[in-house]
Design an enzyme around this catalytic site. Structure first.
Site, PDB file in Angstrom:
ATOM      1  CD  GLU A 141      -2.659  -1.582   2.299  1.00  0.00           C
ATOM      2  OE1 GLU A 141      -2.264  -1.077   3.362  1.00  0.00           O
ATOM      3  OE2 GLU A 141      -3.507  -2.488   2.242  1.00  0.00           O
ATOM      4  CG  ASP A 152      -1.884  -4.787   8.420  1.00  0.00           C
ATOM      5  OD1 ASP A 152      -0.940  -4.066   8.075  1.00  0.00           O
ATOM      6  OD2 ASP A 152      -2.885  -4.989   7.706  1.00  0.00           O
TER       7      ASP A 152
END
Length: 583
Positions: free
Chosen positions: A337, A361
């Site tokens: 991302e 994450d």
């Protein structure tokens, strides 16, 4: 970057310039210190290709301005990226110091009593401080005799710590961060910190629209011979896992084949964008052949790309892994991302250790009580106080499987030049690739799925930017842990099953089993992530300065402000912390 172009470490032997017997009595000892340090560095520190670090020693001891200037000229000609001054006596401080503010400096003062010792080191440090030039001081604990080397265990530790970090700074300087795309889903970390990259690290910020990848695929701007090799290898070695999309959201087999081919081409092109590729010039694409001189990059993906084209998960996995169809090779820093904050964190760890970095994450903290209630399992060992569930959104290095081991059978992440064909087979056999969840990725693609073995010490880090404070580096230590299969499955299935089954970017993706962090006080697994928070100051940013503070000596904060971490490996004795193994 070929080994011949890697920056060298300069060694500057400083000496009392007075003649009539003063300088002459110190010549042999001072020059011997320089040669001892150079030998230590070349034996113990490597470049990213595994070759020994090159050291450049001044032609003479440095007792005055003329010799200092001659040494500086030599160092510039030989691509010296950091320097260590060594001294066994008093010297004429600002006349002999290297005052170049653009490279890292260290001074080692031999701790003897025959000549002025600490006073000259302190005077040099004071001069550097007055001029605003950071310098790393090295001084031993115990007094040494003049005929001893002075390279005690703690001095060796400090020299190697500085060299690893200073080399990292030199490796980043002049390189680029390449953002392919812009901001993904409003994530603030995707905004490239141009001023930080330039002012702190001496790096460029480069940008290119994601459409360039599609253009190069459509117009055939990639090495077609290599593509045939790559797609053959990928089809033979990458295991396609279960497709957990419901029937009405599934593509045809033909469409999945096309997506798979497209993802491999994306991988080739992203690499070419970073590094350049002379083969493209031979094909008539001279401009594209140049690349962006990028030491790190990121790919936006969501949502403008992934609503239309295959996601970047397979590309990101292969680029960050230290092997592919060419066999073992250096891994790259490539952020999911286009999260620049994470890319820079990974870059710090990469240049310090030369090992692949695992991007993940922060999903949630699981307390022992919650685990017991949901699964009936009672946590123990390093996880007795709970764990942080870290899973990336679908892509990460295959080196993170933990299937490589040391001589004692402990899971590790190896340097790329150390891995074997068996290591490669083990990583591939532990990994499956799943069709992306259609609701989140209408353009298709494939996401990476594996579970990391437990028992690896790890370091988590994240670079954030705080208004009024500036850049802040968060660091925490921990271990990977393994849970019983039924416990792990129960925890993972609390996320929407299509996510965990397909390992799509919005879910479990790569599944490190779990990570437990120790409490700085008790040594047991902490209930919350307790990172060390270190503000970075301009002109004082090389990681030796940042990482030399042990965990527990500075304030800690909760995990609330950290949404995503880099799980990096730091080598032995980096920054005052022991990182024996890890990923």
């Amino acid at each position: 970057m070929p080994g011949t172009t890697f920056p060298a470490i300069g060694i500057r032997p400083l000496i009392d310039g007075r003649r009539r017997g003063v300088r002459e009595s110190l010549e042999d000892k001072t020059m011997q210190l320089a040669h001892d340090v150079a030998e230590l560095i070349s034996e113990r520190v490597t470049y990213p290709d595994g070759s020994p670090v090159r050291c450049v020693i001044a032609d003479t001891t440095i007792g005055g301005v003329a010799e200092a200037a001659a040494t500086s000229e030599k160092f510039r000609d030989l691509n010296v990226g950091a320097e260590i001054s060594v001294k066994a006596s008093w010297d004429y401080i600002t006349q002999v110091l290297d005052l170049d503010p653009t490279i890292p400096h260290a001074i080692w003062g031999f701790k003897g009593t025959e000549r002025p010792g600490a006073v000259t080191l302190a005077a040099a440090a004071a001069a550097y401080n007055m001029l605003g030039i950071p310098c790393y001081g090295i001084y031993g604990h115990d007094v040494q005799d003049l005929d001893q080397s002075g390279l005690t265990e703690e001095v060796v530790d400090k020299i190697l710590r500085f060299v690893r970090a200073a080399l990292g700074v030199a490796l980043m300087k002049g390189r680029s961060y390449l953002s392919i795309g812009t901001v993904s889903m409003g994530i603030a970390g995707c905004r490239v910190p141009e001023a930080f990259l330039l002012d702190f690290l001496g790096m460029r910020s480069e940008y290119i629209d994601m459409i360039e990848i599609d253009r190069r695929i459509a117009q055939g701007i990639y090495d077609h011979e290599e593509y045939e090799t790559a797609i053959t290898w990928a089809r033979e070695n990458l295991q396609i896992g279960e497709n957990r999309n419901p029937g009405h959201n599934r593509a045809t087999e033909e469409e999945y084949e096309e997506q798979f081919d497209y993802c491999i081409k994306m991988t080739l092109i992203a690499r070419d964008l970073m590094d350049g590729n002379p083969r493209l010039a031979e094909m008539g694409f001279e401009e594209e052949a140049g690349g962006h001189n990028a030491i790190a990059a990121g790919f936006q993906g969501q949502r403008q790309w992934t609503d239309y084209k295959p996601n970047g998960d397979l590309m990101e996995t292969l680029l960050t892994t230290s092997f592919d169809w060419r066999g073992k090779r250096p891994d790259r820093v490539f952020a999911t991302e286009a999260d620049a904050g994470n890319a820079i964190s990974m870059l710090f760890n990469s240049v310090l250790t030369h090992r692949p970095q695992l991007f993940s994450d922060v999903r949630t903290y699981w307390s022992p009580e919650a685990v017991k209630r949901v699964t009936g399992h009672e946590l123990s060992g390093v996880a007795a106080g709970g764990f942080i569930d870290l899973r990336n959104s679908g892509a990460t290095t295959l080196n993170g499987t933990g299937r490589k081991t040391d001589e004692d059978g402990n899971p590790i992440i190896k340097h790329w030049w150390e891995i074997t064909e068996e290591d490669i087979r083990n990583d591939l056999s532990a990994t499956t690739f799943h069709a992306a969840t259609h609701e989140y990725f209408p353009g298709g693609g494939f996401s990476t799925h594996f579970a990391t073995r437990g028992g690896m010490p790890v370091t988590a880090s994240r670079l954030n930017f705080v208004k009024g404070l500036g850049p802040v580096l968060q660091i925490s230590e921990g271990w990977t842990i393994e849970l019983p299969e039924e416990v792990r499955t129960a925890i993972e299935d609390r996320t929407a099953p299509p996510w965990t089954g397909s390992s799509s970017r919005s879910s479990s993706g790569c599944r490190p089993p779990r990570w437990a962090w120790p409490s700085p006080r008790t040594g047991s697994a902490a209930r919350y992530l307790r990172p060390l928070v270190l503000p970075l100051r301009e002109l004082d940013v090389h990681p030796a300065r940042v990482l030399r503070i042990p965990v527990g000596e500075a304030g800690v904060v909760g995990a609330r402000g950290i949404h995503r971490l880099v799980l990096g490996v730091l080598a032995h004795h980096v920054g005052g912390l022991e990182y024996a193994r890890g990923g």
